[in-house]
Design an enzyme around this catalytic site. Structure first.
Site, PDB file in Angstrom:
ATOM      1  N   VAL A  87       0.862   7.558   7.150  1.00 25.72           N
ATOM      2  CA  VAL A  87       1.388   7.324   5.806  1.00 25.72           C
ATOM      3  C   VAL A  87       0.346   7.794   4.795  1.00 25.72           C
ATOM      4  CG1 VAL A  87       2.855   5.342   6.367  1.00 25.72           C
ATOM      5  CG2 VAL A  87       0.470   4.958   5.707  1.00 25.72           C
ATOM      6  N   SER A  88       0.823   8.342   3.718  1.00 26.73           N
ATOM      7  CA  SER A  88      -0.021   8.575   2.552  1.00 26.73           C
ATOM      8  C   SER A  88       0.440   7.562   1.522  1.00 26.73           C
ATOM      9  CB  SER A  88       0.147  10.000   2.018  1.00 26.73           C
ATOM     10  OG  SER A  88       1.482  10.206   1.599  1.00 26.73           O
ATOM     11  N   THR A  89      -0.337   7.325   0.496  1.00 27.59           N
ATOM     12  CA  THR A  89       0.055   6.345  -0.524  1.00 27.59           C
ATOM     13  C   THR A  89       1.395   6.712  -1.130  1.00 27.59           C
ATOM     14  OG1 THR A  89      -2.256   5.923  -1.032  1.00 27.59           O
ATOM     15  CG2 THR A  89      -0.654   5.226  -2.656  1.00 27.59           C
ATOM     16  N   GLY A 115       3.588   8.915   0.222  1.00 27.63           N
ATOM     17  CA  GLY A 115       4.604   9.017   1.259  1.00 27.63           C
ATOM     18  C   GLY A 115       5.202   7.683   1.628  1.00 27.63           C
ATOM     19  N   GLN A 116       4.356   6.653   1.703  1.00 28.66           N
ATOM     20  CA  GLN A 116       4.852   5.336   2.096  1.00 28.66           C
ATOM     21  C   GLN A 116       5.822   4.800   1.043  1.00 28.66           C
ATOM     22  OE1 GLN A 116       1.822   2.552   3.174  1.00 28.66           O
ATOM     23  NE2 GLN A 116       3.238   0.892   3.493  1.00 28.66           N
TER      24      GLN A 116
END
Length: 259
Positions: A10-12, A14-15
């Protein structure tokens, strides 16, 4: 029974956008493997890391969890890397090329839960064309990086400035800045590693990593060291001695030396 590993990321952004939390991805991968009757050996993860992040100099996927996964694959028999969606492995064409290349090297395919027919080994014409274009993109990207960054980095190196790339473990500073300084906490780990290497020259990278972990040291992300991180530090001995080489230019006094 097939032996498989999982990968979650996850990216900030993306999540929040996709709702793909780490726990959700892990649960979906575990349930999928249970249904298939596969043995899920381990799930590797990267948290808060962009799926488009690449080490521009080495043209490698710059994610610790991904690199740990590749280290595991190199010494273990694995049939599939299971992901919720291929977007967890890449978010750009260049990263897709790099991931395909690494997995094909070990004859491992991707099993995407949300894209059940996906395979990196498909032979139909459209996939052949796409794979060919990806390889061309890989070559183009190398040339583009050389042209775009070469002159600027050569100039910085000739002036004794930091010429780019990721800031080495043991130093801190803003990416792309002209100056980096010693991170005292990380520097102590670097010094200890080179001490161990000097004292136990026959030790493997894995043994060195295990000793650092046993002594309570951790990576920048607070995780245990692996042979991948150890190798990266040892390969930059000259840098830690206060020297920097870029192309044909060698600069002294670039920064304070750690060792």
């Amino acid at each position: 029974m097939k032996n498989v590993i999982g990968y979650v990321r996850v990216s900030t952004q993306g999540q929040a956008k996709d709702g793909y939390s780490l726990s959700y991805q892990q649960d979906e991968i575990q349930m999928y493997c249970d249904r298939q009757g596969w043995h899920l050996v381990h799930v590797f993860m990267d948290e808060g890391i962009s799926g488009a992040k690449v080490d521009e100099e080495a043209l490698e996927v710059e994610r610790e969890g991904f690199q740990d996964m590749m280290t595991f694959i190199s010494s273990n028999k694995v049939d599939y890397v299971v992901v919720l969606n291929t977007s967890r492995l890449w978010r750009s064409d260049i990263v897709k090329v790099l991931v395909h290349r690494e997995l094909k090297r070990h004859s491992i395919d991707i099993q995407s839960i949300e894209q059940p027919t996906y395979s990196i080994f498909k032979k139909d014409p459209s996939d052949f064309l796409i794979n060919g274009l990806m390889e061309l993109l890989d070559a183009y990207q190398r040339l583009e990086i050389t042209m775009k960054l070469g002159r600027g980095r050569n100039k910085k190196a000739s002036e004794g400035k930091f010429a780019g790339g990721g800031i080495p473990f043991g130093y801190k500073g803003k990416r792309g800045s002209k100056k980096i300084v010693i991170d005292e906490k990380q520097a102590a780990i670097v010094k200890r590693l080179f001490q161990l290497k000097e004292e136990f020259q026959a030790w493997s990278l894995t043994a060195l990593a295990e000793q650092l972990n046993e002594e309570g040291f951790t990576t920048e992300q607070g995780k245990s060291f692996t042979k991948v991180q150890v190798k990266r530090i040892l390969d930059r001995k000259s840098f830690y001695q206060g020297k920097y080489r870029y192309g044909q230019i060698e600069a002294d006094g670039l920064h304070q030396a750690i060792i």
